[in-house]
Design an enzyme around this catalytic site. Structure first.
Site, PDB file in Angstrom:
ATOM      1  CG  ASP A 161      -0.268  -0.034   2.547  1.00  0.00           C
ATOM      2  OD1 ASP A 161       0.968   0.161   2.603  1.00  0.00           O
ATOM      3  OD2 ASP A 161      -0.967  -0.263   3.562  1.00  0.00           O
ATOM      4  CG  ASP A 206      17.155  -4.664  -0.805  1.00  0.00           C
ATOM      5  OD1 ASP A 206      17.557  -5.836  -0.670  1.00  0.00           O
ATOM      6  OD2 ASP A 206      16.154  -4.225  -0.214  1.00  0.00           O
TER       7      ASP A 206
END
Length: 461
Positions: free
Chosen positions: A128, A257
């Protein structure tokens, strides 16, 4: 060790545009129903010339993301790949954040303002794009504590509650939402290089290597710029690994990452501080194999550097990259000795004596069941003859300390107290419970003050 920031003027830059369009995608921030300021980092706002913003201006720029003067006119969601728990994932990128602005700080360093919880991007997948308020509060606590303990870390710059209710599987839901801004010395990740290598884009790789050397490492150059960058990154990552250990910190998710090319720690999810010197202590409940446990963090960071080296093979022969990688272990040992002596408040005697002293300290903490924060607090400067343990480990460590010279006075008021500052999980949860149950922010504000007092004591002579 992470010196106090000084006042500076606002000096916007847009260096990231040198790498457009392949480095990231223009995005729009979410339109939040509310913008309630919960935290602003005024001392780092002064360091980048933004302390002049009034309340409405702060909300406008860091809650609604109106562009800062002379800065990026549209945020960029950066592209990258990454090894996540050593499994390669080409389907990631900035999924709930973006690069919002760039500027120079008081040291003339290029700094990025990036977001977390600012809405969906092309890389959000099924997410979201939002951040829980608790996640933002936890990041404030992590960055404040790490900064005080001399760890090179991103700074939580702003936290604004946004008036949405979020559903999460790992905390009671619905839960309150927020958008956070962090100040970092670069948002270029190891995974950024991995994506470019995956796509076999030699031109962009060379541009990114040069961008990194120019903006983060003084514009150095060499026969093989990629190997030079790897060497500089290894130096900084060795310091980061050492500072994690001395702080007793467990990041929890040391994926490629989540590695910054400048060696700066960032992105705090399931972090914890270990109460004791316990190599097997983990932060993430899902790290069932202990891959990123306390004691394995130097190994994990070194492994990640190896993946950066693999990516740089796109434009560089293997031999100089291997040579740079092989520097990590000795650099880590040097950094560990330096940082350990710094927190202990004594002058280094050299690598071998320091390593012997550190081994004795670790044995004492383990055998005598002494917490890390308590250990450093009691032995700061070595002037603790009345507290010498009678155990064999304690006696051994005390003998080592007799040969060290204090480098820090106990004159600061922090050392006159009876308890060290800590940031253990029970205290973190207590601070959050006050916010969640009663909207009481006093415990958080007091904790920030106390942690900064400790940081000032550690920086004092």
């Amino acid at each position: 060790m992470n010196l106090q920031p000084q006042d500076s003027s606002y000096r916007p830059v847009r260096s990231i545009l040198e790498l457009r369009p392949d480095i990231g995608d223009p995005v729009k921030p979410a339109d939040f129903p509310k913008t309630i300021l919960r935290y602003r980092n005024d001392r780092w706002a002064r360091a980048v010339g933004l302390e002049h913003l009034d309340g409405s201006g702060w909300l406008d720029h860091f809650g609604r993301f109106a562009p800062l003067p002379g800065n990026l006119q549209q945020p960029l969601a950066l592209r990258y790949h990454g090894h996540q728990f050593r499994h390669y994932n080409p389907e990631i990128g900035d999924g709930r954040g973006f690069l919002f602005a760039q500027m120079r700080d008081h040291k003339d360093r290029l700094m990025d303002l990036g977001t977390k919880g600012s809405g969906t991007t092309p890389w959000s997948r099924m997410g979201d794009g939002r951040l829980t308020l608790k996640g933002g509060v936890r990041e404030i606590l992590a960055t404040e504590m790490l900064e005080a303990l001399g760890v090179e870390t991103s700074k939580t710059f702003s936290l604004i509650e946004t008036g949405e209710s979020l559903e999460r599987n790992d905390e009671p839901s619905p839960t309150r939402s927020a958008v956070m801004v962090r100040l970092s010395h670069s948002h270029i990740r190891f995974g950024t290089f991995q994506r470019i290598a995956f796509e076999e884009n030699e031109q962009l790789m060379r541009q990114l290597v040069r961008y990194s050397l120019n903006n983060f490492y003084g514009g150095e150059s060499a026969e093989h710029d990629a190997a030079l960058l790897l060497h500089r990154a290894a130096e900084q990552m060795a310091k980061l690994a050492a500072s994690y250990m001395v702080a007793g910190f467990v990041h929890g998710v040391l994926n490629t990452d989540n590695m910054n090319i400048t060696g700066e720690s960032f992105d705090y999810g399931p972090w914890r501080f270990t109460p004791k010197w316990d190599a097997g202590f983990t932060a993430a409940y899902f790290d069932q194999q202990g891959l990123y446990s306390f004691g394995r963090q130097p190994e994990a960071i070194h492994w990640n550097l190896g993946q950066l080296a693999v990516a740089l093979r796109l434009i560089c022969p293997a031999e100089p990259l291997i040579e740079a990688l092989e520097q990590f272990a000795p650099l880590y040992q040097e950094a560990l000795a330096e940082h350990f002596c710094w927190r202990l408040g004594v002058q280094s005697k050299g690598l071998e004596p320091d390593r012997s002293m550190i081994a004795a300290a670790e044995a004492m903490m383990r055998q005598d069941d002494i917490g890390i924060d308590r250990f450093f607090f009691d032995w700061m400067g070595g002037d603790t003859s009345e507290q010498i343990s009678t155990s064999k480990a304690g006696t051994d460590f005390a003998q080592h300390m007799k040969t060290y010279t204090s480098s820090r006075s106990r004159g600061h008021g922090y050392w006159q107290g009876s308890e060290p500052q800590s940031m253990l999980i029970d205290e973190v949860e207590t601070i959050w419970d006050a916010i969640a149950d009663d909207n009481d922010w006093n415990l958080l504000q007091q904790k920030i003050r106390d942690v900064r007092t400790m940081g000032a004591a550690l920086r004092s002579n």
